[in-house]
Design an enzyme around this catalytic site. Structure first.
Site, PDB file in Angstrom:
ATOM      1  N   LYS A 114       6.189  12.878  -3.666  1.00  0.00           N
ATOM      2  CA  LYS A 114       6.066  11.604  -4.838  1.00  0.00           C
ATOM      3  C   LYS A 114       7.113  12.051  -6.105  1.00  0.00           C
ATOM      4  O   LYS A 114       7.361  11.391  -6.828  1.00  0.00           O
ATOM      5  CB  LYS A 114       4.852  10.778  -4.784  1.00  0.00           C
ATOM      6  CG  LYS A 114       4.725  10.446  -3.349  1.00  0.00           C
ATOM      7  CD  LYS A 114       3.495   9.345  -3.453  1.00  0.00           C
ATOM      8  CE  LYS A 114       3.052   8.255  -2.387  1.00  0.00           C
ATOM      9  NZ  LYS A 114       1.559   7.507  -2.028  1.00  0.00           N
ATOM     10  N   LYS A 197      11.463   7.751  10.078  1.00  0.00           N
ATOM     11  CA  LYS A 197      10.455   6.531  10.429  1.00  0.00           C
ATOM     12  C   LYS A 197      10.840   5.147   9.963  1.00  0.00           C
ATOM     13  O   LYS A 197      11.536   5.171   8.702  1.00  0.00           O
ATOM     14  CB  LYS A 197       9.108   7.211   9.760  1.00  0.00           C
ATOM     15  CG  LYS A 197       8.550   7.520  10.314  1.00  0.00           C
ATOM     16  CD  LYS A 197       7.489   8.790   9.988  1.00  0.00           C
ATOM     17  CE  LYS A 197       6.350   7.594   9.061  1.00  0.00           C
ATOM     18  NZ  LYS A 197       5.382   7.856   8.178  1.00  0.00           N
ATOM     19  N   LYS A 200       8.838   0.795   5.026  1.00  0.00           N
ATOM     20  CA  LYS A 200       8.893   0.103   3.714  1.00  0.00           C
ATOM     21  C   LYS A 200       9.615   0.604   2.829  1.00  0.00           C
ATOM     22  O   LYS A 200       9.965  -1.062   2.318  1.00  0.00           O
ATOM     23  CB  LYS A 200       7.293   0.040   2.617  1.00  0.00           C
ATOM     24  CG  LYS A 200       6.180  -0.708   3.870  1.00  0.00           C
ATOM     25  CD  LYS A 200       4.822  -0.349   2.595  1.00  0.00           C
ATOM     26  CE  LYS A 200       3.496  -0.362   3.600  1.00  0.00           C
ATOM     27  NZ  LYS A 200       2.355  -0.116   2.816  1.00  0.00           N
TER      28      LYS A 200
HETATM   29  P1  ADP Z   1      -0.121   3.789   2.776  1.00  0.00           P
HETATM   30  O1  ADP Z   1       0.943   4.869   1.624  1.00  0.00           O
HETATM   31  O2  ADP Z   1      -0.153   2.671   2.695  1.00  0.00           O
HETATM   32  O3  ADP Z   1      -0.463   5.150   3.945  1.00  0.00           O
HETATM   33  P2  ADP Z   1       2.655   3.291   4.474  1.00  0.00           P
HETATM   34  O4  ADP Z   1       3.226   2.856   5.106  1.00  0.00           O
HETATM   35  O5  ADP Z   1       3.005   5.318   4.563  1.00  0.00           O
HETATM   36  O6  ADP Z   1       1.683   3.454   3.458  1.00  0.00           O
HETATM   37  O7  ADP Z   1       1.101   3.693   6.157  1.00  0.00           O
HETATM   38  C1  ADP Z   1       0.470   3.036   6.403  1.00  0.00           C
HETATM   39  C2  ADP Z   1       0.220   3.291   7.447  1.00  0.00           C
HETATM   40  O8  ADP Z   1       0.578   2.917   8.452  1.00  0.00           O
HETATM   41  C3  ADP Z   1       0.153   4.545   8.223  1.00  0.00           C
HETATM   42  O9  ADP Z   1      -1.075   5.002   8.600  1.00  0.00           O
HETATM   43  C4  ADP Z   1       0.973   4.935   8.504  1.00  0.00           C
HETATM   44  O10 ADP Z   1       0.087   6.184   9.306  1.00  0.00           O
HETATM   45  C5  ADP Z   1       1.206   4.010   9.150  1.00  0.00           C
HETATM   46  N1  ADP Z   1       2.943   4.303   9.740  1.00  0.00           N
HETATM   47  C6  ADP Z   1       3.540   4.325   8.259  1.00  0.00           C
HETATM   48  N2  ADP Z   1       4.407   3.994   9.170  1.00  0.00           N
HETATM   49  C7  ADP Z   1       4.814   4.370  10.229  1.00  0.00           C
HETATM   50  C8  ADP Z   1       5.765   3.624  11.381  1.00  0.00           C
HETATM   51  N3  ADP Z   1       7.584   4.346  11.593  1.00  0.00           N
HETATM   52  N4  ADP Z   1       5.481   4.487  12.668  1.00  0.00           N
HETATM   53  C9  ADP Z   1       3.893   4.249  12.521  1.00  0.00           C
HETATM   54  N5  ADP Z   1       2.671   4.358  12.353  1.00  0.00           N
HETATM   55  C10 ADP Z   1       3.802   4.198  10.647  1.00  0.00           C
END
Ligand code: ADP
Ligand code: NA
Length: 330
Positions: A114, A197, A200
């Protein structure tokens, strides 16, 4: 018998959650909440470790909570609250900072990633201390199980080290939590760039299936998903990432195993597969979207519900914090 405690959370870092968050986290939380005494947090204090617009943060926090509820997290049997509503998180994090080595914090790969992504000016003490705040989140609730994605595993390991260290130095206080690593088979990829992946922060919106997207838009995105120039519907992440991703999504929403899908789609075209995926995703997301929009249309009621849950969370957290304060000599 009392149920084991579960803690998990997500940052309110977008207006909508996406299919990756849903399949990789929410779906599994919804299942697990039956077997655990579950605590789910919208971690807005983690969100401000990188620059945030205040009005958007407030809105995204509400929206994230509404989507948890709409997706089936039960705010009666589980505890679902906003991190900043419970001051004990910051209070315990401070104590944990004082038993965390600068060197061990420096080894956290998320901090390195980050700080590179956001640059020197946005690399703050808060970002550096993210893992001790996360440790506080978990330890305040004496969580036995912490479902996290692979990327958060290192933070849960640190949490375990800190719990053990505190217990050794000040006396038995914390439950040492176990990470529950959310399965890699639940990883969802970008529809346009199926080797990245679903995220967001994707460059293009076309590859991301948002929970709050209009159903027509969802179907359209799926129908324009990148595939390959073959015709065979077969799961092969290396050679056929786009098709494999569609199979994963369909399997997650219908419960039909990927191998069974491969057999059922033998000899059929990508258009058929995309049609079924679109139907399955829309069938799953449309009612959740409706419910989330309903909840968001009545902010006072949503705030009341979150305040009630924050009260329950505070009661749990304050018990742990009082013990910690006593132990350290406050
Ligand atoms: P944060 O920063 O709040 O963890 P993320 O968007 O990175 O936000 O992830 C939130 C949750 O969603 C986590 O448990 C992460 O493992 C899951 N997650 C995020 N992106 C994916 C993806 N592409 N496939 C499966 N799980 C995901
Ligand atoms: Na994450």
């Amino acid at each position: 018998m009392t149920k084991a405690r579960l803690f998990s959370g997500m940052q309110p870092s977008a207006d909508s959650l996406h299919a990756g968050n849903y399949i990789g986290a929410l779906l599994q939380w919804r299942e697990m909440q039956r077997d655990y005494d579950a605590v789910f947090c919208v971690v807005d204090m983690h969100a401000i470790t990188v620059p945030q617009d205040p009005a958007s943060l407030r809105e995204q926090t509400r929206r994230t909570a509404a989507q948890y509820i709409a997706a089936g997290i039960d705010p009666e049997s589980s505890t679902l609250y906003v991190q900043s509503h419970v001051p004990a998180h910051a209070q315990l994090a401070w104590v944990l900072n004082t038993i965390t080595g600068f060197g061990e914090a420096s080894r956290m790969t998320q901090f390195k990633d980050k700080s590179l992504r956001y640059g020197a000016d946005a690399t703050t003490l808060g970002l550096f201390a993210y893992p001790t705040l996360m440790a506080a989140d978990i330890l305040l609730y004496n969580a036995d199980a912490v479902p996290v994605g692979e990327d958060q595993k290192q933070h849960v390991e640190l949490t375990r080290d800190l719990a053990n260290r505190f217990n050794t130095r000040f006396g038995e206080t914390f439950v040492v939590p176990e990470p529950v690593i959310l399965s890699d088979t639940a990883r969802i990829y970008d529809l346009q760039n199926p080797t990245s992946k679903m995220s967001k922060s994707a460059e293009s919106d076309n590859g991301v299936l948002w929970l709050l997207d209009d159903p027509k838009r969802t179907a359209k995105k799926i129908k324009s998903a990148a595939t390959d120039s073959e015709r065979e519907i077969r799961f092969d992440r290396g050679e056929k990432p786009g098709v494999s991703n569609l199979l994963t999504i369909l399997s997650a929403f219908t419960g039909e195993a990927v191998t069974a899908l491969e057999q059922r789609f033998a000899g059929r075209g990508y258009g058929d597969l995309k049609g079924e995926v679109a139907d399955a995703v829309v069938a799953e997301f449309a009612p959740i979207r409706e419910r989330a929009l309903e909840l968001l249309a009545d902010p006072a009621e949503l705030d009341r519900l979150l305040a009630g849950n924050a009260e329950r969370a505070t009661a749990m957290a304050e018990r742990t914090l009082a013990e910690v304060y006593e132990r350290v000599g406050f």
